[in-house]
Design a protein around this motif. Structure first.
Motif, PDB file in Angstrom:
ATOM      1  N   ALA A  92       0.835  -1.198   0.000  1.00  0.00           N
ATOM      2  CA  ALA A  92       0.000   0.000   0.000  1.00  0.00           C
ATOM      3  C   ALA A  92       0.870   1.247   0.000  1.00  0.00           C
ATOM      4  N   ALA A  93       0.474   2.228  -0.794  1.00  0.00           N
ATOM      5  CA  ALA A  93       1.194   3.498  -0.880  1.00  0.00           C
ATOM      6  C   ALA A  93       0.644   4.464   0.161  1.00  0.00           C
ATOM      7  N   ALA A  94       1.521   4.995   1.016  1.00  0.00           N
ATOM      8  CA  ALA A  94       1.148   6.019   1.999  1.00  0.00           C
ATOM      9  C   ALA A  94      -0.152   5.663   2.703  1.00  0.00           C
ATOM     10  N   PRO A  95      -0.199   4.538   3.417  1.00  0.00           N
ATOM     11  CA  PRO A  95      -1.463   4.143   4.065  1.00  0.00           C
ATOM     12  C   PRO A  95      -1.914   5.167   5.092  1.00  0.00           C
ATOM     13  N   ALA A  96      -3.235   5.400   5.124  1.00  0.00           N
ATOM     14  CA  ALA A  96      -3.823   6.373   6.044  1.00  0.00           C
ATOM     15  C   ALA A  96      -4.565   5.687   7.182  1.00  0.00           C
ATOM     16  N   GLY A  97      -4.395   4.399   7.329  1.00  0.00           N
ATOM     17  CA  GLY A  97      -5.086   3.643   8.374  1.00  0.00           C
ATOM     18  C   GLY A  97      -4.647   2.194   8.302  1.00  0.00           C
ATOM     19  N   PRO A  98      -5.371   1.286   8.953  1.00  0.00           N
ATOM     20  CA  PRO A  98      -5.003  -0.135   8.891  1.00  0.00           C
ATOM     21  C   PRO A  98      -4.996  -0.634   7.449  1.00  0.00           C
ATOM     22  N   VAL A  99      -3.952  -1.330   7.097  1.00  0.00           N
ATOM     23  CA  VAL A  99      -3.818  -1.857   5.737  1.00  0.00           C
ATOM     24  C   VAL A  99      -4.243  -3.322   5.725  1.00  0.00           C
ATOM     25  N   LEU A 100      -5.127  -3.654   4.808  1.00  0.00           N
ATOM     26  CA  LEU A 100      -5.604  -5.033   4.694  1.00  0.00           C
ATOM     27  C   LEU A 100      -4.820  -5.759   3.611  1.00  0.00           C
ATOM     28  N   PRO A 101      -4.097  -6.821   3.942  1.00  0.00           N
ATOM     29  CA  PRO A 101      -3.508  -7.656   2.897  1.00  0.00           C
ATOM     30  C   PRO A 101      -4.615  -8.381   2.130  1.00  0.00           C
ATOM     31  N   LEU A 102      -4.449  -8.473   0.821  1.00  0.00           N
ATOM     32  CA  LEU A 102      -5.496  -9.046  -0.037  1.00  0.00           C
ATOM     33  C   LEU A 102      -4.848  -9.941  -1.081  1.00  0.00           C
ATOM     34  N   VAL A 103      -5.265 -11.198  -1.134  1.00  0.00           N
ATOM     35  CA  VAL A 103      -4.783 -12.105  -2.169  1.00  0.00           C
ATOM     36  C   VAL A 103      -5.872 -12.239  -3.229  1.00  0.00           C
ATOM     37  N   LEU A 104      -5.499 -11.975  -4.472  1.00  0.00           N
ATOM     38  CA  LEU A 104      -6.411 -12.005  -5.614  1.00  0.00           C
ATOM     39  C   LEU A 104      -6.096 -13.241  -6.460  1.00  0.00           C
ATOM     40  N   SER A 105      -7.107 -14.049  -6.719  1.00  0.00           N
ATOM     41  CA  SER A 105      -6.919 -15.300  -7.464  1.00  0.00           C
ATOM     42  C   SER A 105      -7.583 -15.201  -8.834  1.00  0.00           C
ATOM     43  N   HIS A 106      -6.810 -15.490  -9.862  1.00  0.00           N
ATOM     44  CA  HIS A 106      -7.287 -15.382 -11.246  1.00  0.00           C
ATOM     45  C   HIS A 106      -8.013 -16.648 -11.665  1.00  0.00           C
ATOM     46  N   GLY A 107      -8.435 -16.667 -12.916  1.00  0.00           N
ATOM     47  CA  GLY A 107      -9.116 -17.833 -13.461  1.00  0.00           C
ATOM     48  C   GLY A 107      -8.498 -18.273 -14.768  1.00  0.00           C
ATOM     49  N   TRP A 108      -9.307 -18.880 -15.618  1.00  0.00           N
ATOM     50  CA  TRP A 108      -8.886 -19.333 -16.952  1.00  0.00           C
ATOM     51  C   TRP A 108      -9.752 -18.599 -17.980  1.00  0.00           C
ATOM     52  N   PRO A 109      -9.210 -18.150 -19.117  1.00  0.00           N
ATOM     53  CA  PRO A 109      -7.849 -18.336 -19.583  1.00  0.00           C
ATOM     54  C   PRO A 109      -6.997 -17.080 -19.327  1.00  0.00           C
ATOM     55  N   ASP A 110      -6.432 -16.965 -18.159  1.00  0.00           N
ATOM     56  CA  ASP A 110      -5.608 -15.798 -17.875  1.00  0.00           C
ATOM     57  C   ASP A 110      -4.570 -16.145 -16.827  1.00  0.00           C
ATOM     58  N   SER A 111      -4.118 -15.141 -16.086  1.00  0.00           N
ATOM     59  CA  SER A 111      -3.045 -15.284 -15.111  1.00  0.00           C
ATOM     60  C   SER A 111      -3.089 -14.019 -14.256  1.00  0.00           C
ATOM     61  N   PHE A 112      -1.956 -13.618 -13.707  1.00  0.00           N
ATOM     62  CA  PHE A 112      -1.923 -12.346 -12.979  1.00  0.00           C
ATOM     63  C   PHE A 112      -2.342 -11.181 -13.861  1.00  0.00           C
ATOM     64  N   TRP A 113      -2.314 -11.394 -15.181  1.00  0.00           N
ATOM     65  CA  TRP A 113      -2.758 -10.390 -16.162  1.00  0.00           C
ATOM     66  C   TRP A 113      -4.143  -9.859 -15.826  1.00  0.00           C
ATOM     67  N   ARG A 114      -5.026 -10.712 -15.324  1.00  0.00           N
ATOM     68  CA  ARG A 114      -6.409 -10.318 -15.036  1.00  0.00           C
ATOM     69  C   ARG A 114      -6.465  -9.078 -14.141  1.00  0.00           C
ATOM     70  N   TYR A 115      -5.510  -8.919 -13.241  1.00  0.00           N
ATOM     71  CA  TYR A 115      -5.555  -7.851 -12.245  1.00  0.00           C
ATOM     72  C   TYR A 115      -4.583  -6.706 -12.538  1.00  0.00           C
ATOM     73  N   SER A 116      -3.968  -6.719 -13.715  1.00  0.00           N
ATOM     74  CA  SER A 116      -2.923  -5.734 -13.986  1.00  0.00           C
ATOM     75  C   SER A 116      -3.451  -4.298 -14.023  1.00  0.00           C
ATOM     76  N   LYS A 117      -4.698  -4.087 -14.385  1.00  0.00           N
ATOM     77  CA  LYS A 117      -5.260  -2.736 -14.389  1.00  0.00           C
ATOM     78  C   LYS A 117      -5.713  -2.284 -13.008  1.00  0.00           C
ATOM     79  N   VAL A 118      -6.128  -3.222 -12.181  1.00  0.00           N
ATOM     80  CA  VAL A 118      -6.769  -2.855 -10.917  1.00  0.00           C
ATOM     81  C   VAL A 118      -5.777  -2.732  -9.763  1.00  0.00           C
ATOM     82  N   ILE A 119      -4.597  -3.315  -9.891  1.00  0.00           N
ATOM     83  CA  ILE A 119      -3.626  -3.280  -8.786  1.00  0.00           C
ATOM     84  C   ILE A 119      -3.326  -1.851  -8.335  1.00  0.00           C
TER      85      ILE A 119
END
Length: 391
Positions: A92-119
């Protein structure tokens, strides 16, 4: 002496020029099938569109530029369960409060690519017009057999086993408590994280509930649930040939898809079009560069066969395990362009539902299609659980 804990190592892949030369040569030598006049997409991938896409891939697509763009994320590999697992880990960049770790799981037919815009929207919301207090530490692994993670040489791993690896990964990264989110195959993984690791997972968010598996008395279902299960069966009869192949004879398809980049593109782009909120025009949601970045990741890593084999592993999961109810707080964002969208009664049967929304736009690949909407869905859902899992 006890074994040393797994240690993530920085990972930045670089593709050799001769590998790209071979790819272009194969694309230019494609042997094209015939097709009936005016078939369009009715029989599968449209011949005219694929010719256009393959020509662009061979002569204009700039993979080194896309590879460099993906390298903006801190990426690592670590050995878990005897497999090298590739993952993105952005603090997290410059957190302003408690930071929540979040694991994002992709599907098929993709990879970590699925989340490249939202990260970036999740790790630095303040830079994108949202509340800085909603920042996450984001972890996006490639599942075994996908992307830059190792391909299992033995039996493929199912979603239950992958959930166990993700729990271990979050422990290695120093996140004893965390949130889990995903869609498609990643929805299964997130579900089993909640089922099997409720002491670790503060809440689970999903964009779907998967294809229904129900072994009880149909009379116990609501009319909406019965209609949904019937609809899912009808969808499978007309759109599910790919999944039947993946579950039963994935190796047969893997020969052609691993040898022919045009065939690989056809297998993937048809799903990007069919499952996205694009009204039949795939490039309303994905540019050629975006489509081909996803396809090229599969080509360079040789993972189309290993990714399909996970369907076979999941098909062997016992019905009793499908029947488990997720008791950690669960939320669903049901995007209008997704497939087999479940009724709320089914969601409440299978999970401790605290929030269900229906965003205005987006489909199966919502994090890529509508990153701003998806990011806001996650920020809102996980907000009450931040204090339970400081980063």
């Amino acid at each position: 002496m006890p074994d040393a804990p797994p240690r993530p190592e920085p990972f930045v892949p670089q593709t050799a020029p001769e590998v790209l030369d071979d790819l272009r040569a194969r694309l230019r030598a494609t042997r094209w099938p015939d097709t009936p006049e005016d078939a369009g997409w009715s029989l599968g991938t449209d011949l005219a569109y694929l010719r256009e896409l393959v020509a662009y891939w061979a002569d204009e697509f700039d993979w080194p530029a896309q590879e460099a763009a993906l390298a903006r994320f801190p990426r690592f590999r670590v050995e878990l369960g005897g497999l090298g697992i590739h993952f993105v880990h952005v603090r997290a960049a410059a957190p302003a409060g408690p930071v929540l770790p979040l694991v994002l799981s992709h599907g098929w037919p993709d990879s970590f690519w699925r989340y490249s815009k939202v990260i970036p929207l999740l790790t630095d919301p303040g830079a994108h017009g949202a509340d800085p207090a909603d920042a996450f530490d984001v972890v996006v692994p490639d599942m075994p057999g996908y992307g830059y993670s190792d391909r299992p040489t033995g039996p493929p791993l199912d979603s239950i086993a992958v959930a166990g690896l993700w729990a271990e990964l979050m422990d290695v990264l120093g996140h004893p408590r965390f949130g889990a989110a995903g869609g498609d195959m990643g929805s299964h993984v997130s579900r089993y994280l909640g089922l099997d690791h409720p002491d670790r997972v503060v809440a689970v968010h999903r964009t779907d509930a998967g294809v229904p598996v129900y072994t009880g008395d149909p009379a116990d279902l609501t009319p909406e649930e019965r209609a949904w299960i019937e609809g899912a069966g009808a969808w499978g009869a007309t759109e599910g040939a790919y999944a039947a192949m993946h579950r039963t004879k994935p190796q047969t398809a893997a020969f052609g898809l691993t040898d022919s980049p045009a065939g690989l593109a056809a297998w993937i782009v048809e799903k990007l079009r069919a499952w996205s909120d694009c009204d039949g025009d795939v490039e309303r949601r994905f540019t050629k560069d975006e489509i081909l970045t996803n396809v090229t990741l599969y080509w360079l890593t040789g993972t189309i066969g290993s990714s399909m084999r996970m369907y076979r592993a999941n098909a062997a999961i016992a019905p009793a395990q499908h029947a488990g109810r997720v008791e950690v707080p669960s939320g669903f964002s049901l995007f209008p362009g997704d497939v087999v969208r479940p009724p709320r009664a089914w969601l409440e049967r299978t999970a401790n539902v605290v929030r269900v929304t229906e965003p205005a736009r987006g489909g199966h690949f919502a994090p890529f299609e509508e990153p701003e909407l998806y990011a806001e869905e996650l920020r809102t859902f996980f907000r009450p659980y931040r204090a339970a899992a400081p980063g």
